[in-house]
Every structure is written in C-alpha cells, then in structure tokens.
Design a protein around this motif. Structure first.
Motif, PDB file in Angstrom:
ATOM      1  N   LYS A   1      -4.046   6.444  -5.378  1.00  0.00           N
ATOM      2  CA  LYS A   1      -3.374   5.125  -5.428  1.00  0.00           C
ATOM      3  C   LYS A   1      -2.819   4.062  -5.411  1.00  0.00           C
ATOM      4  O   LYS A   1      -2.643   3.532  -6.448  1.00  0.00           O
ATOM      5  CB  LYS A   1      -1.538   5.687  -5.225  1.00  0.00           C
ATOM      6  CG  LYS A   1      -1.179   7.325  -6.301  1.00  0.00           C
ATOM      7  CD  LYS A   1       0.476   7.314  -5.464  1.00  0.00           C
ATOM      8  CE  LYS A   1       0.479   8.837  -5.983  1.00  0.00           C
ATOM      9  NZ  LYS A   1       2.040   9.355  -5.843  1.00  0.00           N
ATOM     10  N   ASN A   2      -3.867   3.800  -4.229  1.00  0.00           N
ATOM     11  CA  ASN A   2      -3.839   2.889  -3.404  1.00  0.00           C
ATOM     12  C   ASN A   2      -5.071   2.028  -4.677  1.00  0.00           C
ATOM     13  O   ASN A   2      -5.168   0.273  -4.736  1.00  0.00           O
ATOM     14  CB  ASN A   2      -4.759   2.078  -2.159  1.00  0.00           C
ATOM     15  CG  ASN A   2      -2.896   2.700  -1.395  1.00  0.00           C
ATOM     16  OD1 ASN A   2      -1.690   1.798  -1.231  1.00  0.00           O
ATOM     17  ND2 ASN A   2      -3.263   3.474  -0.044  1.00  0.00           N
TER      18      ASN A   2
ATOM     19  N   GLU B   1       0.876  -1.362  -0.102  1.00  0.00           N
ATOM     20  CA  GLU B   1      -0.256  -0.580  -0.027  1.00  0.00           C
ATOM     21  C   GLU B   1       0.810   1.458   0.155  1.00  0.00           C
ATOM     22  O   GLU B   1       1.930   1.267   0.797  1.00  0.00           O
ATOM     23  CB  GLU B   1      -0.995   0.459   1.162  1.00  0.00           C
ATOM     24  CG  GLU B   1      -1.858  -1.056   1.309  1.00  0.00           C
ATOM     25  CD  GLU B   1      -2.849  -0.460   2.955  1.00  0.00           C
ATOM     26  OE1 GLU B   1      -3.616  -1.654   2.513  1.00  0.00           O
ATOM     27  OE2 GLU B   1      -2.701  -0.559   3.338  1.00  0.00           O
TER      28      GLU B   1
ATOM     29  N   LYS C   1       1.617   4.899   1.643  1.00  0.00           N
ATOM     30  CA  LYS C   1       0.284   5.057   2.591  1.00  0.00           C
ATOM     31  C   LYS C   1      -0.234   6.781   2.797  1.00  0.00           C
ATOM     32  O   LYS C   1       0.333   7.532   1.830  1.00  0.00           O
ATOM     33  CB  LYS C   1       1.648   5.458   3.265  1.00  0.00           C
ATOM     34  CG  LYS C   1       2.019   4.267   4.837  1.00  0.00           C
ATOM     35  CD  LYS C   1       3.034   4.915   5.991  1.00  0.00           C
ATOM     36  CE  LYS C   1       3.746   3.289   6.376  1.00  0.00           C
ATOM     37  NZ  LYS C   1       2.997   2.507   6.960  1.00  0.00           N
ATOM     38  N   GLY C   2      -1.149   6.479   2.937  1.00  0.00           N
ATOM     39  CA  GLY C   2      -1.923   8.198   3.105  1.00  0.00           C
ATOM     40  C   GLY C   2      -2.528   8.515   1.128  1.00  0.00           C
ATOM     41  O   GLY C   2      -3.286   9.517   1.481  1.00  0.00           O
ATOM     42  N   ASP C   3      -1.937   7.615   0.776  1.00  0.00           N
ATOM     43  CA  ASP C   3      -2.555   7.765  -0.652  1.00  0.00           C
ATOM     44  C   ASP C   3      -3.840   7.145  -1.399  1.00  0.00           C
ATOM     45  O   ASP C   3      -2.996   5.680  -2.152  1.00  0.00           O
ATOM     46  CB  ASP C   3      -1.886   8.324  -1.838  1.00  0.00           C
ATOM     47  CG  ASP C   3      -1.913   8.401  -2.885  1.00  0.00           C
ATOM     48  OD1 ASP C   3      -3.554   8.809  -3.520  1.00  0.00           O
ATOM     49  OD2 ASP C   3      -1.469   9.930  -3.404  1.00  0.00           O
ATOM     50  N   MET C   4      -5.208   7.070  -0.995  1.00  0.00           N
ATOM     51  CA  MET C   4      -6.333   6.521  -1.121  1.00  0.00           C
ATOM     52  C   MET C   4      -6.414   5.853  -2.999  1.00  0.00           C
ATOM     53  O   MET C   4      -6.451   4.928  -3.275  1.00  0.00           O
ATOM     54  CB  MET C   4      -7.628   6.489  -0.570  1.00  0.00           C
ATOM     55  CG  MET C   4      -8.733   5.763  -0.685  1.00  0.00           C
ATOM     56  SD  MET C   4     -10.259   5.978  -0.553  1.00  0.00           S
ATOM     57  CE  MET C   4     -10.845   7.036  -1.332  1.00  0.00           C
TER      58      MET C   4
END
Length: 179
Positions: free
Chosen positions: A167-168, A160, A162-165
C-alpha cells in the motif's frame, strides 16, 4: 532567460531528503532537467527549548545557504517541502522576494500563512490522521484560499500506511504522480 530550472528540497525534522516522498520528488524533477538542491538542517533539531525557537534558527541557516545560490538565474523554481520544511520554504520565498512554485507535504500550523491564493502552489498533501495539523482545519483553509489539497485517508504525518509495504508503494506512486 536560458530555461534554467531548479528544485529545492526542504525536508522535515525527522524526514530527510533521502526519504521516499522527497527522494522521488527530486528524482522526478531531475529527470525533467531541473538542477536540485537538498537542504539539510544538521544538528538543529536536537538543541532547542521550543519548536518556535527551532524554526527561527533553521530559517536563518537556510536563508544563508540559499542566498549563496543565485536563484535569479532560474526561470522556474520549485520548492518541495515536508513538515517543518513547509514553514521554512514559505518564509524563504517571501524573504528572498522570488517567485516559486510550491509542493507542500504535511504542512504545519506555522505554514498556513504561506498557503494562500496569492502564491503559486501546485498542491498541498496531508493525511487525515496527521497529528500536527488537523485535516479539517487544513481543508477549510485550502478551500477558503482556493488551493488544491489532496487529503490521504487514514494516514498520518509520514503519509504512510503502517505495516503495509504494498500500500505504501502504491501511495508513493500516486503522490509522486501529482508533482
């Protein structure tokens, strides 16, 4: 054979079969007509002195669960595993003497003996910042064994960002498309 197919999901210790990578793997195979079994490790992860002890107990518990399923009736068996599940899935294939196709997500050092050219491995996926298995070590191993490895730049063990929905979601879509 009657074209029966099954996918078995082996989660990580802190990454259940309901987490995105495994949930959508199961979903994708179910839409292709596979039966699905999701393994659960229950309370095992909290009561051991060592990681090796944990793996050994979980292996035996999962073996009992899968011995209760007549896997010989399936023409195609796919094991999708994550983290500790990768070591267990590789061991289970050998212990049950069955032919399996594997998708290994974020394998551990303990999984390397099972990642070899004699196995039917669809893909191995890991992040370049995985703290449990060095990306260079995994890359060297997969190259030597002629195994398809997808290394995801800049992500760790959960695969994942971190902190980037957004991109996930893109990453999840990309990874699931390889299954």
């Amino acid at each position: 054979m009657n074209n029966k197919k099954i996918v078995v999901i082996f989660p990580g210790a802190n990454y259940s079969a309901d987490c995105p990578l495994l949930y959508y793997a199961g979903f994708k195979f179910e839409t292709r007509g596979y039966e699905k079994i999701s393994i659960s490790y229950g309370d095992f992860t909290n009561k051991h002195n060592s990681f090796a002890e944990l793996i050994e107990e979980v292996k035996l518990a999962v073996l009992l669960k899968l011995k209760a399923v007549d896997l010989s009736q399936y023409e195609d068996i796919v094991f999708v595993s994550k983290s500790i599940g990768t070591a267990i899935a590789g061991w289970i294939e050998e212990k049950l003497c069955i032919k399996v196709r594997h998708i290994y997500l974020t394998p551990l050092n303990e999984t390397l003996p099972y990642i070899n050219k004699d196995k039917n491995i669809i893909i191995v996926i890991a992040g370049t910042k995985d703290k449990f298995l060095d990306a260079d070590t995994l890359k060297e191993h997969c190259t030597k064994e002629n195994i398809y490895l997808k290394l995801v730049e800049g992500v760790g063990h959960r695969l994942e960002v971190k902190g980037d929905m957004n991109k996930n979601i893109e990453l999840l879509k990309d990874l699931v498309s390889t299954y």
